[in-house]
Design an enzyme around this catalytic site. Structure first.
Site, PDB file in Angstrom:
ATOM      1  N   ASP A  67       0.827  -1.210   0.000  1.00  0.00           N
ATOM      2  CA  ASP A  67       0.000   0.000   0.000  1.00  0.00           C
ATOM      3  C   ASP A  67       0.862   1.260   0.000  1.00  0.00           C
ATOM      4  OD1 ASP A  67       0.905  -0.466   2.595  1.00  0.00           O
ATOM      5  OD2 ASP A  67      -1.065  -0.945   3.379  1.00  0.00           O
ATOM      6  N   ASN A 136      -7.549  -4.151  14.067  1.00  0.00           N
ATOM      7  CA  ASN A 136      -8.931  -4.433  13.662  1.00  0.00           C
ATOM      8  C   ASN A 136      -8.993  -5.551  12.611  1.00  0.00           C
ATOM      9  OD1 ASN A 136      -7.944  -3.171  11.399  1.00  0.00           O
ATOM     10  ND2 ASN A 136      -9.410  -1.477  11.405  1.00  0.00           N
ATOM     11  N   HIS A 138      -7.198  -5.590   9.733  1.00  0.00           N
ATOM     12  CA  HIS A 138      -6.922  -5.203   8.335  1.00  0.00           C
ATOM     13  C   HIS A 138      -5.592  -5.797   7.878  1.00  0.00           C
ATOM     14  CE1 HIS A 138      -4.845  -1.174   9.620  1.00  0.00           C
ATOM     15  NE2 HIS A 138      -3.910  -1.974   9.162  1.00  0.00           N
ATOM     16  N   GLU A 143      -9.676  -2.533   5.058  1.00  0.00           N
ATOM     17  CA  GLU A 143     -10.302  -2.330   6.358  1.00  0.00           C
ATOM     18  C   GLU A 143     -11.568  -3.176   6.484  1.00  0.00           C
ATOM     19  OE1 GLU A 143      -8.830  -0.629   8.584  1.00  0.00           O
ATOM     20  OE2 GLU A 143      -7.954   1.212   7.806  1.00  0.00           O
TER      21      GLU A 143
HETATM   22  C1  GLP Z   1      -0.784  -0.470   8.532  1.00  0.00           C
HETATM   23  C2  GLP Z   1      -0.316  -1.015   7.238  1.00  0.00           C
HETATM   24  C3  GLP Z   1      -0.345  -2.511   7.277  1.00  0.00           C
HETATM   25  C4  GLP Z   1       0.292  -2.980   8.574  1.00  0.00           C
HETATM   26  C5  GLP Z   1      -0.552  -2.572   9.757  1.00  0.00           C
HETATM   27  C6  GLP Z   1       0.007  -2.930  11.111  1.00  0.00           C
HETATM   28  O1  GLP Z   1      -1.182   0.764   8.648  1.00  0.00           O
HETATM   29  N1  GLP Z   1      -1.003  -0.525   6.084  1.00  0.00           N
HETATM   30  O2  GLP Z   1       0.271  -3.030   6.127  1.00  0.00           O
HETATM   31  O3  GLP Z   1       0.435  -4.358   8.564  1.00  0.00           O
HETATM   32  O4  GLP Z   1      -0.839  -1.202   9.695  1.00  0.00           O
HETATM   33  O5  GLP Z   1       1.004  -2.055  11.516  1.00  0.00           O
HETATM   34  P1  GLP Z   1       1.991  -2.326  12.730  1.00  0.00           P
HETATM   35  O6  GLP Z   1       2.901  -3.395  12.287  1.00  0.00           O
HETATM   36  O7  GLP Z   1       2.696  -1.010  12.935  1.00  0.00           O
HETATM   37  O8  GLP Z   1       1.148  -2.714  13.889  1.00  0.00           O
END
Ligand code: GLP
Length: 258
Positions: A67, A136, A138, A143
């Protein structure tokens, strides 16, 4: 789903780095799908360390990031391209033209998503997709919703996701873009193999639901139960809400088959 549980996030990162390097040695033209966020940082450190020891060659590798934010330049310090460059790309011999991102500054965002999907196809599809997970459920920026988008698409970010990313924008929520482009669920599910990593107590609840709960668009990661080659790598904290039956001990982490 195969679940491997490690004592620390460093042990998890090292095991996954070893596995990525092995893939690279067996298949020099590997096509990698890569995540951002805090969770993969120890993995990228471990990959950089192994590269410095001469264990890996990225010259024929293609990477596709999950992304990217809309409306900020690739050179912006909060962009996922900057993140990847800082934590992995500038430390290994990957070619810049082989590191692929959705362009959040494209004039026509739908055309940009189609271009990205086409680029993945032309690379032969993603061999190994590495994922993090949001609290959540995702994955990428898919989402929870009544319906999920199959292919790369424009996403309106939830407040929770913007808050989770504020750290990459100097802690200022108002600076975090409101939209992003993300691979869709089919883009992810078409990868030949998938590894999801999660660490810390904050992820324990969603990991239990992802692995043992209902398959639902309200928890996008639960759709991974439908993929035939998925590994979930966890530290003890992220695994703390999993039911313990079926957990056996093996080299490189406890393995729990579902
Ligand atoms: C995001 C990204 C995801 C990521 C997730 C968890 O915002 N778009 O690809 O896996 O959040 O993030 P973290 O590893 O900082 O908990």
């Amino acid at each position: 789903m195969k679940i491997r549980i490690f004592r620390t996030e460093e042990q998890l990162a090292d095991a996954l780095a070893r596995c990525v390097v092995q893939h690279l040695q067996e298949q020099p033209k590997l096509v990698l799908g890569l995540p951002t966020g805090r969770t993969p940082l120890p993995l990228y450190r471990a990959l950089v360390a192994r590269h410095a020891k001469g264990e890996s060659d990225y010259s024929n590798v293609d990477t596709f990031n999950l992304d990217e934010f809309v409306g900020i330049a690739p050179s912006h310090p909060g962009s996922y391209r900057s993140y990847m460059s800082e934590h992995l790309f500038r430390h290994v011999n990957v070619s810049r033209r082989r590191t692929h991102f959705l362009d959040g500054q494209a004039k026509d965002l739908d055309a940009e998503c189609a271009r990205f999907e086409d680029r993945i196809l032309r690379a032969g599809g993603i061999d190994l997709q590495i994922l993090g997970i949001g609290e959540n459920g995702h994955i990428g920026f898919n989402e929870p919703a009544a319906e999920l988008s199959p292919w790369s698409h424009l996403v309106k970010l939830t407040l929770a996701s913007r808050r989770a990313n504020a750290g990459f924008f100097g802690g200022k929520l108002t600076d975090v873009p409101k939209e992003a482009l993300s691979m869709g669920m089919s883009t992810i599910m078409h990868a030949r193999s998938i590894v999801l990593m999660a660490t810390g107590k904050r992820k324990a609840e969603i990991i239990a639901k992802t692995v043992s709960g209902a398959i639902t668009t309200r928890i996008p990661a639960s759709l991974l139960q439908l993929h035939s080659k998925v590994e979930i790598l966890l530290d003890e904290d992220a695994a703390s809400k999993l039911r313990s039956e079926g957990v056996v001990t093996s080299r490189g982490g406890r393995v729990h088959e579902r």
